[in-house]
Scaffold this active site. Structure first.
Site, PDB file in Angstrom:
ATOM      1  N   ASP A 118      -3.360  19.963  19.307  1.00 51.09           N
ATOM      2  CA  ASP A 118      -3.098  19.204  18.085  1.00 51.09           C
ATOM      3  C   ASP A 118      -2.881  20.154  16.907  1.00 51.09           C
ATOM      4  OD1 ASP A 118      -5.813  19.976  17.977  1.00 51.09           O
ATOM      5  OD2 ASP A 118      -6.374  18.216  16.805  1.00 51.09           O
ATOM      6  N   GLY A 152      -8.011  24.790  15.888  1.00 55.11           N
ATOM      7  CA  GLY A 152      -7.969  24.608  14.444  1.00 55.11           C
ATOM      8  C   GLY A 152      -7.528  25.833  13.688  1.00 55.11           C
ATOM      9  N   GLU A 198      -6.561  23.492  24.762  1.00 58.05           N
ATOM     10  CA  GLU A 198      -7.186  22.167  24.713  1.00 58.05           C
ATOM     11  C   GLU A 198      -7.136  21.390  26.023  1.00 58.05           C
ATOM     12  OE1 GLU A 198      -6.409  23.477  20.608  1.00 58.05           O
ATOM     13  OE2 GLU A 198      -5.177  23.398  22.412  1.00 58.05           O
ATOM     14  N   GLY A 258     -11.746  24.196  16.126  1.00 60.49           N
ATOM     15  CA  GLY A 258     -12.552  23.223  15.418  1.00 60.49           C
ATOM     16  C   GLY A 258     -13.946  23.149  16.009  1.00 60.49           C
TER      17      GLY A 258
END
Length: 353
Positions: free
Chosen positions: A152, A121, A144, A67
């Site tokens: 996530d 992402g 992350e 992301g």
């Protein structure tokens, strides 16, 4: 749609073809891309003439490297300074997770061509699909914890469902997998050389069923390096406390284990403890519940210190020397970890279908 658009959509024969089109940014995912892909995916899923959906990245380096965390960093700092209400942060995460859910629930073959770097992402755009194709250029990671976040985009759902403790290992360390390892641990379905991807797309466009089309072009990926340490991964990462995982690695006494310890000491202690708890909870939750949990966690991380320090050290100042707070595992208390799982201001993630 202009070729300069961040994501391109094309109807090719009987398929809908989506191309992530930010090659200079390694196809990093933006809110604008999410807002374009969501309605297009819904339309293709409802169109009886579309038999399969194919997703690829532009260029030769990446499928999608994650992301747009620098934008999140800037938006979050503005919100913390009282210069904005933080609505864009909630919008990015919530709309991304709704898109991940659409992919997970897609009623048609969803073929992700995971050619190149695939992180964060990009994992969310590929792992939840029905057909995950890797190539000799694939590099997969969920890194992350190294930027003060947690895995996530559905990571709290799919990582606990990988065999043994592979998901715990990947989620805590951010270690990288190539194609053979992804196949070995069930994170991919087939290896197809990059040079054959256009032929695969052509077959899919001619209504060759996805399984048959992939079988025509698949090849052997070679031996998986991860196999050498699978036993140690399952032994060491089975514990429910990060400190116990570190102790188990110390007891292994191998070079591999020493490298693991070095990684765990380098990343955010808070991220490690919240990630481990999220993965353990995620193993007991369905997909929707994991996405609700993830919005809670993401908003909590962006309201605290470590994410901003992680991005500063990795991408802003680039000194690679983050100063985490708390700085040690011992200082991260269970009560603080629990706060990350609380319902956020504005309520939980809601689904409209």
């Amino acid at each position: 749609m202009s070729d300069s658009a961040e994501i391109l959509f094309e109807r090719r024969g009987s398929i809908g073809l989506a191309t992530l089109n930010r090659p200079k940014a390694l196809n990093a995912l933006t809110l604008g891309m999410i807002r374009l892909f969501d309605p297009q995916l819904r339309a293709w899923a409802a169109d009886p003439e579309i038999k399969a959906i194919v997703v690829q990245g532009a260029g030769e380096k990446a499928f999608c490297a994650g992301g747009d965390v620098v934008n999140l960093y800037e938006s979050g700092k503005a919100a913390k300074a009282g210069e904005s209400d933080g609505a864009s942060i909630r919008a990015f995460f919530s709309e991304e997770y709704v898109l991940n859910r659409l992919i997970h629930n897609c009623p048609k073959p969803y073929v992700a061509l995971i050619d190149g770097i695939t992180m964060g992402g990009g994992v969310g755009l590929s792992e939840h699909g029905s057909h995950r194709v890797v190539t000799e250029r694939t590099m997969f990671a969920m890194p992350e914890t190294g930027i003060g976040l947690y895995p996530d985009v559905g990571g709290t759902y799919f990582l606990p469902r990988l065999p043994g403790q592979v998901g715990t290992w990947l989620g805590l360390t951010g270690d990288r997998l190539k194609a053979a390892d992804m196949l070995a641990v069930g994170a991919a379905d087939a290896f197809v050389p990059s040079a054959k991807l256009e032929a695969l797309i052509a077959d899919l466009a001619e209504e060759v069923p996805a399984d048959e089309a992939i079988a025509r072009h698949r090849e052997e990926a070679g031996d998986p390096p991860v196999a050498a340490n699978r036993g140690a991964i399952d032994r060491c990462y089975a514990h429910d406390r990060v400190e116990a995982i570190v102790a188990a690695l110390e007891a292994e006494g191998t070079d591999w284990a020493a490298g693991q310890i070095a990684t765990l000491k380098r990343v955010s202690p808070t991220s490690l403890k919240v990630t481990l708890e999220a993965l353990r909870r995620g193993a007991r939750l369905d997909f929707d519940a994991c996405m609700i949990q993830e919005l809670r966690l993401s908003l909590a991380f962006l309201a605290r210190h470590d994410f901003y320090e992680g991005i500063r050290a990795a991408l802003v100042d680039k000194d690679r020397n983050p100063r985490w707070s708390p700085a040690t595992l011992a200082e991260v208390k269970a009560e603080e970890v629990e706060l990350y799982f609380a319902e956020p201001n504005g309520g939980d993630l809601r689904f409209t279908d």
